[in-house]
Design a protein around this motif. Structure first.
Motif, mmCIF file in Angstrom:
data_model
loop_
_atom_site.group_PDB
_atom_site.id
_atom_site.type_symbol
_atom_site.label_atom_id
_atom_site.label_comp_id
_atom_site.label_asym_id
_atom_site.label_seq_id
_atom_site.Cartn_x
_atom_site.Cartn_y
_atom_site.Cartn_z
ATOM 1 N N TYR A 146 0.847 -1.193 0.000
ATOM 2 C CA TYR A 146 0.000 0.000 0.000
ATOM 3 C C TYR A 146 0.885 1.246 0.000
ATOM 4 O O TYR A 146 2.090 1.178 0.277
ATOM 5 C CB TYR A 146 -0.940 -0.003 1.211
ATOM 6 C CG TYR A 146 -0.278 0.133 2.568
ATOM 7 C CD1 TYR A 146 -0.262 1.353 3.233
ATOM 8 C CD2 TYR A 146 0.319 -0.957 3.199
ATOM 9 C CE1 TYR A 146 0.321 1.495 4.476
ATOM 10 C CE2 TYR A 146 0.910 -0.834 4.443
ATOM 11 C CZ TYR A 146 0.913 0.383 5.072
ATOM 12 O OH TYR A 146 1.510 0.525 6.308
ATOM 13 N N PHE A 147 0.289 2.389 -0.352
ATOM 14 C CA PHE A 147 1.018 3.650 -0.435
ATOM 15 C C PHE A 147 0.359 4.688 0.474
ATOM 16 O O PHE A 147 -0.865 4.685 0.652
ATOM 17 C CB PHE A 147 1.033 4.183 -1.871
ATOM 18 C CG PHE A 147 1.965 3.448 -2.791
ATOM 19 C CD1 PHE A 147 3.272 3.883 -2.969
ATOM 20 C CD2 PHE A 147 1.540 2.309 -3.458
ATOM 21 C CE1 PHE A 147 4.137 3.200 -3.812
ATOM 22 C CE2 PHE A 147 2.399 1.623 -4.305
ATOM 23 C CZ PHE A 147 3.691 2.070 -4.481
ATOM 24 N N VAL A 148 1.190 5.551 1.048
ATOM 25 C CA VAL A 148 0.701 6.731 1.760
ATOM 26 C C VAL A 148 1.430 7.945 1.206
ATOM 27 O O VAL A 148 2.572 7.840 0.722
ATOM 28 C CB VAL A 148 0.919 6.627 3.291
ATOM 29 C CG1 VAL A 148 0.207 5.425 3.868
ATOM 30 C CG2 VAL A 148 2.406 6.574 3.628
ATOM 31 N N GLN A 149 0.777 9.095 1.254
ATOM 32 C CA GLN A 149 1.384 10.336 0.789
ATOM 33 C C GLN A 149 1.411 11.337 1.940
ATOM 34 O O GLN A 149 0.377 11.623 2.541
ATOM 35 C CB GLN A 149 0.610 10.895 -0.410
ATOM 36 C CG GLN A 149 0.616 9.944 -1.602
ATOM 37 C CD GLN A 149 0.196 10.621 -2.890
ATOM 38 O OE1 GLN A 149 0.791 11.628 -3.299
ATOM 39 N NE2 GLN A 149 -0.815 10.078 -3.543
ATOM 40 N N LEU A 150 2.608 11.820 2.242
ATOM 41 C CA LEU A 150 2.816 12.734 3.357
ATOM 42 C C LEU A 150 3.534 13.979 2.852
ATOM 43 O O LEU A 150 4.266 13.935 1.852
ATOM 44 C CB LEU A 150 3.655 12.069 4.457
ATOM 45 C CG LEU A 150 3.142 10.733 5.022
ATOM 46 C CD1 LEU A 150 4.186 10.140 5.957
ATOM 47 C CD2 LEU A 150 1.820 10.919 5.733
ATOM 48 N N TRP A 151 3.348 15.090 3.555
ATOM 49 C CA TRP A 151 4.071 16.321 3.248
ATOM 50 C C TRP A 151 4.930 16.664 4.457
ATOM 51 O O TRP A 151 4.439 16.950 5.539
ATOM 52 C CB TRP A 151 3.121 17.461 2.926
ATOM 53 C CG TRP A 151 3.855 18.721 2.574
ATOM 54 C CD1 TRP A 151 4.131 19.764 3.406
ATOM 55 C CD2 TRP A 151 4.450 19.036 1.319
ATOM 56 N NE1 TRP A 151 4.856 20.735 2.749
ATOM 57 C CE2 TRP A 151 5.067 20.312 1.448
ATOM 58 C CE3 TRP A 151 4.517 18.388 0.080
ATOM 59 C CZ2 TRP A 151 5.737 20.925 0.412
ATOM 60 C CZ3 TRP A 151 5.189 19.018 -0.957
ATOM 61 C CH2 TRP A 151 5.785 20.274 -0.791
ATOM 62 N N LYS A 152 6.251 16.574 4.274
ATOM 63 C CA LYS A 152 7.193 16.780 5.366
ATOM 64 C C LYS A 152 7.820 18.165 5.222
ATOM 65 O O LYS A 152 8.557 18.435 4.278
ATOM 66 C CB LYS A 152 8.273 15.700 5.341
ATOM 67 C CG LYS A 152 9.259 15.743 6.501
ATOM 68 C CD LYS A 152 10.112 14.475 6.479
ATOM 69 C CE LYS A 152 11.162 14.488 7.574
ATOM 70 N NZ LYS A 152 12.295 15.352 7.239
ATOM 71 N N THR A 153 7.491 19.048 6.144
ATOM 72 C CA THR A 153 8.020 20.411 6.124
ATOM 73 C C THR A 153 9.429 20.443 6.707
ATOM 74 O O THR A 153 9.904 19.466 7.300
ATOM 75 C CB THR A 153 7.110 21.343 6.929
ATOM 76 O OG1 THR A 153 7.057 20.877 8.285
ATOM 77 C CG2 THR A 153 5.710 21.366 6.344
ATOM 78 N N ALA A 154 10.102 21.576 6.538
ATOM 79 C CA ALA A 154 11.434 21.747 7.128
ATOM 80 C C ALA A 154 11.333 21.614 8.642
ATOM 81 O O ALA A 154 10.513 22.270 9.284
ATOM 82 C CB ALA A 154 12.005 23.110 6.742
ATOM 83 N N GLY A 155 12.163 20.779 9.205
ATOM 84 C CA GLY A 155 12.123 20.547 10.648
ATOM 85 C C GLY A 155 11.106 19.517 11.064
ATOM 86 O O GLY A 155 11.056 19.130 12.240
ATOM 87 N N GLY A 156 10.270 19.037 10.130
ATOM 88 C CA GLY A 156 9.296 18.007 10.453
ATOM 89 C C GLY A 156 9.963 16.650 10.587
ATOM 90 O O GLY A 156 11.103 16.445 10.141
#
Length: 303
Positions: A146-156
């Motif tokens: 399965y796939f997940v989509q995440l948005w990782k910000t600076a410092g995250g």
């Protein structure tokens, strides 16, 4: 005068934290009978927990308890945590994640009804096994990609610990505070779990170093995973209590800990009176449970 008082307060504060340390020490996995793992409990002297894997495939757990506890004014006795590595149900399949249980022994009347204390019940008791493990709701089957989509910000941070052996895919060994934990809160049935393997990151496969670099870089992350083995929660359980190791067991009873966290025998079979049964004084009482995953029990019955 103020300095001795401050020292006394500091000593009392230090002592108040010691039981918590002992309780955490009690959560260590129990070992096979020949090693006799020792566990400590907050409200009692050291108690012995032994775990033995039987030739039948069942796991036998014994809790050796000071007999005086079952003559006291207390109404309940709870064991230290018991950590069990149980088979997932298939001999050729991956191991199930460890499960944590505790014995919960309550004062009971001869017909299994509750009593206000062990003293009042004359040492008669009802035995239960309570699951302390997180129950995972039914979701993706083992091995499913399965796939997940995440948005990782600076410092995250993702908030996961990873492990890889011989360049095998990264396996998630723990989940803490971070993006993955947040994802799981919004995707209860299809969340990322401990034991899942990361097999792809933004199209990168087969190179664990590059995959980890991509996850560390942040921005948009499309992560491909493979569902790992999940812990079984359905077991056949038998219970017993006695002075000797050959105390007879009652059961088995099939129980799903995902539906009810504590298992006891059916009404009419719950009451045990080990001291009365032998007619001789005892220094210790053995609380016993044998459990086997229901899948393994059903497979054995078909042979």
């Amino acid at each position: 005068q103020q300095q001795p008082q401050q020292q006394q307060q500091q000593q009392q504060q230090h002592q108040s934290h010691q039981p918590a340390e002992a309780d955490r020490a009690g959560a260590a996995p129990c070992v096979h009978a020949e090693q006799q793992g020792m566990h400590t409990e907050m409200t009692a002297p050291a108690a012995a927990i032994t775990c033995t894997r039987l030739s039948s495939g069942a796991m036998r757990v014994e809790w050796l308890v000071d007999a005086r506890r079952f003559a006291s004014r207390a109404s309940t006795a709870v064991s230290p945590p018991i950590v069990l590595d149980l088979p997932a149900g298939r001999a050729d399949g991956p191991a199930s994640p460890p499960l944590v249980f505790k014995f919960v022994v309550t004062a009971a009347s001869p017909d299994g009804g509750s009593m206000r204390s062990f003293q009042a019940s004359g040492g008669c008791m009802s035995i239960g096994l309570k699951s302390e493990s997180e129950v995972i709701l039914p979701g993706r089957p083992e091995g499913e990609a399965y796939f997940v989509q995440l948005w990782k910000t600076a410092g995250g941070r993702l908030g996961v610990d990873l492990q890889s052996r011989d360049n095998e895919p990264w396996q998630i060994t723990s989940i803490g505070s971070g993006l993955v934990e947040e994802w799981n809160r919004h995707n209860m049935r299809s969340g990322i779990r401990v034991g899942d393997a990361i097999v792809e990151v933004n199209g990168i496969r087969g190179n664990t170093a590059r995959m980890r670099e991509a996850m560390a870089a942040g921005g948009h992350l499309r992560i491909g995973l493979r569902r790992g083995a999940t812990a079984a929660h359905n077991f056949d359980l038998s219970f017993g209590a006695g002075i000797d190791a050959d105390a007879p067991l009652r059961g088995p009873v099939r129980h799903d800990f995902a539906q009810e966290i504590c298992c006891r025998l059916p009404s009419g079979q719950q009451a045990f009176a080990p001291a009365r049964t032998t007619g001789r004084p005892a220094k210790h009482i053995r609380i016993i449970c044998e459990l086997v995953p229901a899948a393994a029990a059903m497979a054995a019955s078909r042979r």
